[in-house]
Design a protein around this motif. Structure first.
Motif, PDB file in Angstrom:
ATOM      1  N   ARG A  19       0.838  -1.209   0.000  1.00 22.90           N
ATOM      2  CA  ARG A  19       0.000   0.000   0.000  1.00 22.90           C
ATOM      3  C   ARG A  19       0.866   1.250   0.000  1.00 22.90           C
ATOM      4  NH1 ARG A  19      -2.210   1.473   3.995  1.00 22.90           N
ATOM      5  NH2 ARG A  19      -1.713  -0.070   5.572  1.00 22.90           N
ATOM      6  N   PHE A  20       1.908   1.261   0.829  1.00 22.80           N
ATOM      7  CA  PHE A  20       2.789   2.432   0.889  1.00 22.80           C
ATOM      8  C   PHE A  20       3.629   2.578  -0.370  1.00 22.80           C
ATOM      9  CE2 PHE A  20       1.788   2.442   5.378  1.00 22.80           C
ATOM     10  CZ  PHE A  20       1.718   3.808   5.647  1.00 22.80           C
ATOM     11  N   LEU A  21       4.139   1.456  -0.900  1.00 20.21           N
ATOM     12  CA  LEU A  21       4.948   1.526  -2.124  1.00 20.21           C
ATOM     13  C   LEU A  21       4.136   2.051  -3.306  1.00 20.21           C
ATOM     14  CD1 LEU A  21       7.063  -1.759  -1.932  1.00 20.21           C
ATOM     15  CD2 LEU A  21       7.869   0.601  -1.683  1.00 20.21           C
ATOM     16  N   MET A  22       2.851   1.773  -3.304  1.00 19.34           N
ATOM     17  CA  MET A  22       1.987   2.246  -4.377  1.00 19.34           C
ATOM     18  C   MET A  22       1.406   3.622  -4.038  1.00 19.34           C
ATOM     19  SD  MET A  22      -0.905   0.021  -6.205  1.00 19.34           S
ATOM     20  CE  MET A  22      -2.438   0.739  -6.656  1.00 19.34           C
ATOM     21  N   GLY A  23       1.013   3.816  -2.794  1.00 20.81           N
ATOM     22  CA  GLY A  23       0.316   5.037  -2.402  1.00 20.81           C
ATOM     23  C   GLY A  23       1.181   6.287  -2.355  1.00 20.81           C
ATOM     24  N   LEU A  24       2.395   6.169  -1.812  1.00 14.82           N
ATOM     25  CA  LEU A  24       3.238   7.364  -1.694  1.00 14.82           C
ATOM     26  C   LEU A  24       3.600   7.979  -3.045  1.00 14.82           C
ATOM     27  CD1 LEU A  24       5.565   6.515   1.324  1.00 14.82           C
ATOM     28  CD2 LEU A  24       3.799   8.278   1.193  1.00 14.82           C
ATOM     29  N   PRO A  25       4.057   7.186  -4.025  1.00 11.54           N
ATOM     30  CA  PRO A  25       4.324   7.813  -5.330  1.00 11.54           C
ATOM     31  C   PRO A  25       3.072   8.409  -5.968  1.00 11.54           C
ATOM     32  CG  PRO A  25       5.318   5.632  -5.231  1.00 11.54           C
ATOM     33  CD  PRO A  25       4.470   5.788  -4.013  1.00 11.54           C
ATOM     34  N   LEU A  26       1.934   7.748  -5.821  1.00 16.32           N
ATOM     35  CA  LEU A  26       0.707   8.299  -6.397  1.00 16.32           C
ATOM     36  C   LEU A  26       0.330   9.613  -5.729  1.00 16.32           C
ATOM     37  CD1 LEU A  26      -1.414   5.076  -6.906  1.00 16.32           C
ATOM     38  CD2 LEU A  26      -0.318   6.487  -8.641  1.00 16.32           C
ATOM     39  N   LEU A  27       0.511   9.692  -4.419  1.00 11.99           N
ATOM     40  CA  LEU A  27       0.245  10.928  -3.708  1.00 11.99           C
ATOM     41  C   LEU A  27       1.161  12.044  -4.225  1.00 11.99           C
ATOM     42  CD1 LEU A  27      -0.732  11.044  -0.086  1.00 11.99           C
ATOM     43  CD2 LEU A  27       0.990  12.659  -0.793  1.00 11.99           C
ATOM     44  N   VAL A  28       2.450  11.734  -4.390  1.00 15.63           N
ATOM     45  CA  VAL A  28       3.412  12.728  -4.878  1.00 15.63           C
ATOM     46  C   VAL A  28       3.094  13.132  -6.320  1.00 15.63           C
ATOM     47  CG1 VAL A  28       5.850  13.083  -5.477  1.00 15.63           C
ATOM     48  CG2 VAL A  28       5.242  12.010  -3.297  1.00 15.63           C
ATOM     49  N   PHE A  29       2.839  12.150  -7.201  1.00 17.25           N
ATOM     50  CA  PHE A  29       2.532  12.470  -8.598  1.00 17.25           C
ATOM     51  C   PHE A  29       1.222  13.245  -8.710  1.00 17.25           C
ATOM     52  CE2 PHE A  29       5.032   8.434  -9.794  1.00 17.25           C
ATOM     53  CZ  PHE A  29       6.224   9.134  -9.808  1.00 17.25           C
ATOM     54  N   GLY A  30       0.251  12.903  -7.877  1.00 20.88           N
ATOM     55  CA  GLY A  30      -1.011  13.635  -7.880  1.00 20.88           C
ATOM     56  C   GLY A  30      -0.824  15.085  -7.464  1.00 20.88           C
ATOM     57  N   LEU A  31      -0.023  15.297  -6.414  1.00 20.51           N
ATOM     58  CA  LEU A  31       0.278  16.671  -5.997  1.00 20.51           C
ATOM     59  C   LEU A  31       1.048  17.414  -7.075  1.00 20.51           C
ATOM     60  CD1 LEU A  31       1.277  16.252  -2.243  1.00 20.51           C
ATOM     61  CD2 LEU A  31      -0.698  17.493  -3.151  1.00 20.51           C
ATOM     62  N   ASN A  32       1.967  16.720  -7.737  1.00 17.75           N
ATOM     63  CA  ASN A  32       2.771  17.351  -8.783  1.00 17.75           C
ATOM     64  C   ASN A  32       1.903  17.861  -9.936  1.00 17.75           C
ATOM     65  OD1 ASN A  32       5.429  17.999 -10.007  1.00 17.75           O
ATOM     66  ND2 ASN A  32       4.707  16.536 -11.539  1.00 17.75           N
ATOM     67  N   CYS A  33       0.810  17.188 -10.193  1.00 17.27           N
ATOM     68  CA  CYS A  33      -0.080  17.623 -11.275  1.00 17.27           C
ATOM     69  C   CYS A  33      -0.604  19.037 -11.017  1.00 17.27           C
ATOM     70  CB  CYS A  33      -1.246  16.643 -11.416  1.00 17.27           C
ATOM     71  SG  CYS A  33      -2.319  17.026 -12.804  1.00 17.27           S
ATOM     72  N   PHE A  34      -0.739  19.393  -9.743  1.00 11.73           N
ATOM     73  CA  PHE A  34      -1.282  20.706  -9.399  1.00 11.73           C
ATOM     74  C   PHE A  34      -0.197  21.709  -8.994  1.00 11.73           C
ATOM     75  CE2 PHE A  34      -4.589  17.555  -8.554  1.00 11.73           C
ATOM     76  CZ  PHE A  34      -5.558  18.026  -9.422  1.00 11.73           C
ATOM     77  N   LEU A  35       0.931  21.224  -8.453  1.00 10.18           N
ATOM     78  CA  LEU A  35       1.959  22.121  -7.933  1.00 10.18           C
ATOM     79  C   LEU A  35       3.219  22.183  -8.798  1.00 10.18           C
ATOM     80  CD1 LEU A  35       1.668  21.148  -4.153  1.00 10.18           C
ATOM     81  CD2 LEU A  35       0.533  23.026  -5.367  1.00 10.18           C
ATOM     82  N   ASN A  36       3.376  21.251  -9.727  1.00 15.08           N
ATOM     83  CA  ASN A  36       4.500  21.217 -10.679  1.00 15.08           C
ATOM     84  C   ASN A  36       5.869  21.377 -10.004  1.00 15.08           C
ATOM     85  OD1 ASN A  36       2.899  20.890 -13.044  1.00 15.08           O
ATOM     86  ND2 ASN A  36       2.329  23.041 -12.850  1.00 15.08           N
ATOM     87  N   PHE A  37       6.179  20.524  -9.052  1.00 18.56           N
ATOM     88  CA  PHE A  37       7.472  20.589  -8.373  1.00 18.56           C
ATOM     89  C   PHE A  37       8.472  19.557  -8.893  1.00 18.56           C
ATOM     90  CE2 PHE A  37       4.463  18.222  -5.775  1.00 18.56           C
ATOM     91  CZ  PHE A  37       5.116  17.007  -5.591  1.00 18.56           C
ATOM     92  N   ILE A  38       8.039  18.624  -9.734  1.00 17.00           N
ATOM     93  CA  ILE A  38       8.950  17.658 -10.358  1.00 17.00           C
ATOM     94  C   ILE A  38       9.220  18.148 -11.780  1.00 17.00           C
ATOM     95  CG2 ILE A  38       9.275  15.270 -11.123  1.00 17.00           C
ATOM     96  CD1 ILE A  38       7.326  14.401  -8.928  1.00 17.00           C
ATOM     97  N   PRO A  39      10.497  18.388 -12.107  1.00 11.02           N
ATOM     98  CA  PRO A  39      10.780  18.877 -13.468  1.00 11.02           C
ATOM     99  C   PRO A  39      10.478  17.806 -14.508  1.00 11.02           C
ATOM    100  CG  PRO A  39      12.819  18.451 -12.275  1.00 11.02           C
ATOM    101  CD  PRO A  39      11.702  18.236 -11.301  1.00 11.02           C
ATOM    102  N   PRO A  40      10.057  18.230 -15.696  1.00  9.96           N
ATOM    103  CA  PRO A  40       9.800  17.249 -16.759  1.00  9.96           C
ATOM    104  C   PRO A  40      11.107  16.577 -17.177  1.00  9.96           C
ATOM    105  CG  PRO A  40       9.605  19.471 -17.613  1.00  9.96           C
ATOM    106  CD  PRO A  40       9.813  19.591 -16.131  1.00  9.96           C
TER     107      PRO A  40
END
Length: 141
Positions: A19-40
């Motif tokens: 759950r954590f291995l799947m959930g944490l990256p999804l949480l980060v990628f989901g936030l990135n969609c709105f906050l754009n903190f991961i460079p392309p």
């Protein structure tokens, strides 16, 4: 031996770890969609993959929907709430992700395969929640 001294198997932690291995990256990628903190990525997408991603972006809603879904699924998995619902919400996304990477952009396929493996393992771990949904015939309410 009583229950207090019986050794417990480490495997009981596998669903929580998954759950954590799947959930944490999804949480980060989901936030990135709105906050754009991961460079392309510096390497441009292949033409067909760029056209597909461009169409999603130009729809005006699809990328936000994907990001919101990733964020919700990530929060649900990490918080251990409504896990079967989170897995059901994520299933169409992972199917499309596997198809996208298998057909259009191959470098992301290993990561998509990891997410698919985690999805399948968790679906199996929570299989009792899915049994009513998989019945051939069910009477309404």
């Amino acid at each position: 031996m009583n229950n207090d001294t019986t050794p417990r198997s480490f495997t009981r932690f596998f669903p929580a770890i998954a759950r954590f291995l799947m959930g944490l990256p999804l949480l980060v990628f989901g936030l990135n969609c709105f906050l754009n903190f991961i460079p392309p990525p510096p390497k441009p997408l292949p033409a067909a993959a760029a056209a597909f991603a461009g169409a999603l972006f130009n729809s005006g809603y699809m990328m936000q929907l994907i990001g919101c879904t990733q964020l919700i699924v990530g929060v649900l998995l990490v918080s251990n709430r409504f896990v079967p619902l989170a897995l059901a919400l994520f299933a169409p996304f992972i199917v499309n992700s596997i198809a996208f990477h298998a057909c259009l952009e191959h470098s992301g396929l290993p990561m998509a395969a990891v997410f698919l493996a985690l999805e399948l393992y968790l679906a199996w771990a929570y299989r009792q929640a899915f049994q009513p949904m998989l019945a051939a015939r069910v009477l309404p309410g």
